[in-house]
Write a protein that holds these residues in place. Structure first.
Motif, PDB file in Angstrom:
ATOM      1  N   GLU A 160      50.738  43.713  35.989  1.00 56.50           N
ATOM      2  CA  GLU A 160      51.658  44.749  36.457  1.00 56.50           C
ATOM      3  C   GLU A 160      52.162  45.600  35.291  1.00 56.50           C
ATOM      4  O   GLU A 160      53.315  46.004  35.265  1.00 56.50           O
TER       5      GLU A 160
ATOM      6  N   ASP B  92      52.193  35.818  35.181  1.00 58.11           N
ATOM      7  CA  ASP B  92      51.310  34.827  35.793  1.00 58.11           C
ATOM      8  C   ASP B  92      49.879  34.975  35.265  1.00 58.11           C
ATOM      9  O   ASP B  92      48.965  35.306  36.004  1.00 58.11           O
TER      10      ASP B  92
ATOM     11  N   THR C  75      47.115  46.239  44.765  1.00 62.03           N
ATOM     12  CA  THR C  75      47.464  44.967  45.394  1.00 62.03           C
ATOM     13  C   THR C  75      46.542  43.861  44.883  1.00 62.03           C
ATOM     14  O   THR C  75      45.386  44.116  44.545  1.00 62.03           O
TER      15      THR C  75
END
Ligand code: UDP
Ligand code: MG
Length: 316
Positions: free
Chosen positions: A18, A47, A209
């Motif tokens: 991100e 993550d 996504t």
């Protein structure tokens, strides 16, 4: 509520690749809280990102003592990343939200209002944004319908992981030892005083996504198998039904044979029946395998995530 520590809250944000969202996210959160009485920490869980999420997170944490970075050793998945963030959090309330700002931070203030009024879990319930694709909307609606029906847990389609937990609830969740940590279901299952708060989703600000059809399917299967063993019972019901049907059919053929005529050759129906039964059998064996696989995962007692390092300006 006069206790000043009661105004300290945690925001947990799992982030997987991100890089484009994080700076904006930190900025919007800061703006949202700038005129309020809330004292907060933002725990961003990297993550196992493969882009520049890690270094960007480190620089955000070095600029603002309220931002804490938790870097996992690899990609453990959305649910495990939230668990990792929860276990680091120290606030009297913890809010989980996505990094992409699809969930507007201003809604957090409403969640906190509900919490002050006694709610212990506030579920953000997403009203679909027009930009959400048809397939994503439909598949998600059906997943929750099936899950609700099978597990009898009143989980709703828009209950993604934008949620507030009171500290008591967060600790209860952290005490659950299961390897297959499905927060989305558990947060309804735990009980406590729950309220729902509908909100309008915004568009993802940047990036893409991480949940494509395959990931969504895996997620759905996991949700179902971690909450209900009903599909296993399906085998018993189906077996029973097929036995009864074949008994009835056998009786009918027998009677026909004795009283009216000799049986006609019926290849088509025979093959159809065999194919159908084989299909059902494979499906049920597959389902059994799903559960056995999960048992296998559980008995290994592996940690659900591993932390590589932490970055924070505040001494821990
Ligand atoms: N995410 C994560 N680990 C993963 C996949 C996703 O931490 O393996 C994070 C992601 O960075 C985001 C959140 O989970 O903050 C939700 O993912 P995304 O926005 O891609 O899902 P969508 O909103 O499209 O369902
Ligand atoms: Mg998203």
């Amino acid at each position: 509520m006069s206790d000043s520590t009661h105004n300290f809250i945690s925001i947990v944000v799992p982030a997987y690749n991100e890089e484009a969202c994080l700076p904006l996210l930190a900025q919007v959160i800061e703006q949202t809280f700038s005129t309020t009485q809330w004292d907060y920490e933002v725990i961003i869980v990297n993550d196992g990102s493969t882009d520049r999420t890690g270094p960007i997170l480190d620089s955000l944490a070095s600029q603002d003592p309220r931002v804490r970075g938790l870097h996992l050793a690899r990609n453990f998945g959305h649910q495990a990343a939230m668990l990792a963030g929860l276990s680091e959090s120290r606030g009297q309330a913890v809010i989980t939200m996505d990094a992409d700002l699809e969930q507007p931070p201003s809604v957090i203030l409403e969640m906190l209002e509900r919490w002050k009024n006694g709610a212990q879990i506030v579920h953000g319930v997403r009203q679909d944004h027009p930009s959400t694709g048809w397939w994503k909307r439909t598949s998600s609606r059906w997943f929750y319908k099936v899950l609700r029906f099978l597990s009898r847990i009143p989980i709703e389609p828009g209950m993604l992981d934008f949620r507030l937990y009171d500290r008591t609830v967060a600790d209860a969740l952290l005490s659950m030892p299961e390897a297959d940590f499905f927060l989305r279901g558990l947060s309804v299952w735990v009980g406590f005083a729950q309220v729902r708060l509908p909100y309008r989703a915004s568009k993802r600000v940047a990036g893409r996504t991480k949940f494509h059809t395959r990931a969504m399917f895996a997620f759905a299967l996991r949700g179902i198998t971690s909450f209900t063993t009903f599909p296993l019972r399906l085998a018993t019901y189906l077996g029973l039904l097929m036995t009864l049907v074949s008994l009835g059919f056998g009786t009918y053929v027998g009677i026909r044979h004795f009283f009216w005529e000799h049986p006609q050759p019926g290849y088509a129906s025979t093959i159809l029946l065999i194919a159908f039964l084989m299909g059902v059998q494979f499906l049920l064996i597959g389902l059994l395998g799903e559960y056995v696989g999960r048992i296998h995962l559980e008995v290994k007692h592996r940690p659900r995530f591993l932390v590589a390092r932490r970055t924070s300006r505040k001494p821990q």
